[in-house]
Scaffold this motif. Sequence first.
Motif, PDB file in Angstrom:
ATOM      1  N   CYS A 204       0.835  -1.205   0.000  1.00 44.31           N
ATOM      2  CA  CYS A 204       0.000   0.000   0.000  1.00 44.31           C
ATOM      3  C   CYS A 204       0.869   1.254   0.000  1.00 44.31           C
ATOM      4  N   SER A 205       1.991   1.216   0.700  1.00 48.15           N
ATOM      5  CA  SER A 205       2.882   2.377   0.682  1.00 48.15           C
ATOM      6  C   SER A 205       3.483   2.574  -0.703  1.00 48.15           C
ATOM      7  N   VAL A 206       3.823   1.495  -1.377  1.00 49.49           N
ATOM      8  CA  VAL A 206       4.322   1.611  -2.757  1.00 49.49           C
ATOM      9  C   VAL A 206       3.255   2.259  -3.636  1.00 49.49           C
ATOM     10  N   ILE A 207       2.028   1.810  -3.509  1.00 46.75           N
ATOM     11  CA  ILE A 207       0.929   2.347  -4.313  1.00 46.75           C
ATOM     12  C   ILE A 207       0.696   3.827  -4.020  1.00 46.75           C
ATOM     13  N   THR A 208       0.647   4.199  -2.739  1.00 45.05           N
ATOM     14  CA  THR A 208       0.374   5.606  -2.415  1.00 45.05           C
ATOM     15  C   THR A 208       1.503   6.527  -2.885  1.00 45.05           C
ATOM     16  N   VAL A 209       2.739   6.081  -2.763  1.00 40.66           N
ATOM     17  CA  VAL A 209       3.862   6.912  -3.227  1.00 40.66           C
ATOM     18  C   VAL A 209       3.834   7.047  -4.752  1.00 40.66           C
ATOM     19  N   LEU A 210       3.558   5.951  -5.454  1.00 43.58           N
ATOM     20  CA  LEU A 210       3.467   6.028  -6.915  1.00 43.58           C
ATOM     21  C   LEU A 210       2.330   6.941  -7.355  1.00 43.58           C
ATOM     22  N   ILE A 211       1.197   6.855  -6.687  1.00 45.77           N
ATOM     23  CA  ILE A 211       0.078   7.750  -6.999  1.00 45.77           C
ATOM     24  C   ILE A 211       0.483   9.200  -6.745  1.00 45.77           C
ATOM     25  N   TYR A 212       1.142   9.439  -5.629  1.00 44.36           N
ATOM     26  CA  TYR A 212       1.577  10.799  -5.284  1.00 44.36           C
ATOM     27  C   TYR A 212       2.473  11.388  -6.370  1.00 44.36           C
ATOM     28  N   TYR A 213       3.433  10.611  -6.850  1.00 41.44           N
ATOM     29  CA  TYR A 213       4.387  11.133  -7.827  1.00 41.44           C
ATOM     30  C   TYR A 213       3.883  11.120  -9.275  1.00 41.44           C
ATOM     31  N   TYR A 214       3.089  10.106  -9.637  1.00 43.56           N
ATOM     32  CA  TYR A 214       2.736   9.948 -11.051  1.00 43.56           C
ATOM     33  C   TYR A 214       1.291  10.293 -11.395  1.00 43.56           C
ATOM     34  N   LEU A 215       0.446  10.439 -10.391  1.00 45.41           N
ATOM     35  CA  LEU A 215      -0.945  10.845 -10.630  1.00 45.41           C
ATOM     36  C   LEU A 215      -1.323  11.972  -9.672  1.00 45.41           C
ATOM     37  N   PRO A 216      -0.713  13.127  -9.823  1.00 45.56           N
ATOM     38  CA  PRO A 216      -0.977  14.206  -8.863  1.00 45.56           C
ATOM     39  C   PRO A 216      -2.443  14.620  -8.786  1.00 45.56           C
ATOM     40  N   ALA A 217      -3.205  14.374  -9.830  1.00 45.26           N
ATOM     41  CA  ALA A 217      -4.635  14.709  -9.793  1.00 45.26           C
ATOM     42  C   ALA A 217      -5.386  13.845  -8.782  1.00 45.26           C
ATOM     43  N   ALA A 218      -4.790  12.722  -8.365  1.00 45.39           N
ATOM     44  CA  ALA A 218      -5.425  11.830  -7.397  1.00 45.39           C
ATOM     45  C   ALA A 218      -5.086  12.207  -5.958  1.00 45.39           C
ATOM     46  N   PHE A 219      -4.338  13.306  -5.760  1.00 42.86           N
ATOM     47  CA  PHE A 219      -3.971  13.712  -4.406  1.00 42.86           C
ATOM     48  C   PHE A 219      -5.187  13.907  -3.493  1.00 42.86           C
ATOM     49  N   PRO A 220      -6.308  14.480  -3.976  1.00 42.16           N
ATOM     50  CA  PRO A 220      -7.480  14.584  -3.098  1.00 42.16           C
ATOM     51  C   PRO A 220      -7.943  13.227  -2.553  1.00 42.16           C
ATOM     52  N   LEU A 221      -7.823  12.168  -3.350  1.00 41.51           N
ATOM     53  CA  LEU A 221      -8.179  10.834  -2.861  1.00 41.51           C
ATOM     54  C   LEU A 221      -7.234  10.411  -1.733  1.00 41.51           C
ATOM     55  N   LEU A 222      -5.937  10.664  -1.899  1.00 38.08           N
ATOM     56  CA  LEU A 222      -4.985  10.361  -0.834  1.00 38.08           C
ATOM     57  C   LEU A 222      -5.301  11.175   0.416  1.00 38.08           C
ATOM     58  N   LEU A 223      -5.719  12.405   0.230  1.00 34.97           N
ATOM     59  CA  LEU A 223      -6.077  13.254   1.357  1.00 34.97           C
ATOM     60  C   LEU A 223      -7.295  12.702   2.096  1.00 34.97           C
ATOM     61  N   VAL A 224      -8.272  12.202   1.348  1.00 34.79           N
ATOM     62  CA  VAL A 224      -9.449  11.590   1.976  1.00 34.79           C
ATOM     63  C   VAL A 224      -9.034  10.371   2.795  1.00 34.79           C
ATOM     64  N   PHE A 225      -8.185   9.518   2.229  1.00 35.94           N
ATOM     65  CA  PHE A 225      -7.690   8.368   2.986  1.00 35.94           C
ATOM     66  C   PHE A 225      -6.930   8.819   4.230  1.00 35.94           C
ATOM     67  N   ALA A 226      -6.147   9.898   4.110  1.00 34.03           N
ATOM     68  CA  ALA A 226      -5.386  10.404   5.252  1.00 34.03           C
ATOM     69  C   ALA A 226      -6.303  10.910   6.358  1.00 34.03           C
ATOM     70  N   VAL A 227      -7.329  11.653   5.994  1.00 34.86           N
ATOM     71  CA  VAL A 227      -8.277  12.153   6.993  1.00 34.86           C
ATOM     72  C   VAL A 227      -8.998  10.976   7.656  1.00 34.86           C
ATOM     73  N   ALA A 228      -9.410  10.002   6.856  1.00 32.66           N
ATOM     74  CA  ALA A 228     -10.064   8.817   7.420  1.00 32.66           C
ATOM     75  C   ALA A 228      -9.094   8.042   8.323  1.00 32.66           C
ATOM     76  N   GLY A 229      -7.830   7.983   7.932  1.00 31.85           N
ATOM     77  CA  GLY A 229      -6.825   7.312   8.755  1.00 31.85           C
ATOM     78  C   GLY A 229      -6.615   8.022  10.078  1.00 31.85           C
ATOM     79  N   ALA A 230      -6.551   9.344  10.037  1.00 28.14           N
ATOM     80  CA  ALA A 230      -6.400  10.113  11.270  1.00 28.14           C
ATOM     81  C   ALA A 230      -7.614   9.928  12.168  1.00 28.14           C
ATOM     82  N   ALA A 231      -8.806   9.960  11.577  1.00 33.18           N
ATOM     83  CA  ALA A 231     -10.025   9.754  12.363  1.00 33.18           C
ATOM     84  C   ALA A 231     -10.043   8.361  12.989  1.00 33.18           C
ATOM     85  N   ALA A 232      -9.630   7.348  12.240  1.00 25.43           N
ATOM     86  CA  ALA A 232      -9.587   5.987  12.779  1.00 25.43           C
ATOM     87  C   ALA A 232      -8.584   5.889  13.914  1.00 25.43           C
TER      88      ALA A 232
END
Length: 112
Positions: free
Chosen positions: A78-106
């Motif tokens: 999952c860390s490989v996937i999130t880092v690849l998304i961060y670097y190669y699909l910057p338009a998907a950053f809002p999705l990573l942010l949603v996962f981050a907020v959900a992770g913090a809430a959890a």
Amino acid sequence: MLAIEWLDFFILILATFRLTHLIVFDDITSFMRKPFLTATIQENASGQLEEIIEIKGSGLRYFIGSLLSCYWCVGFWCSVITVLIYYYLPAAFPLLLVFAVAGAAAFIESKS
């Protein structure tokens, strides 16, 4: 060398935490684990309920079941996937942010 801001790094950490938990533990993704794992609830000697995970099959099916039953293994991928998304699909950053907020809430919920 690829640079990353500390806030983005923290967002990736939380997004990876939530994605890993989603794949390994959450009921909503149990359909992904079902072909590879059997989970049963049993009472232990002290009267507490424990989830017992059994890996199904052999070969590739067993390998995938072993991977899905290991929080550390799934977390790595999952860390490989999130880092690849961060670097190669910057338009998907809002999705990573949603996962981050959900992770913090959890995380906060698990500590309360």
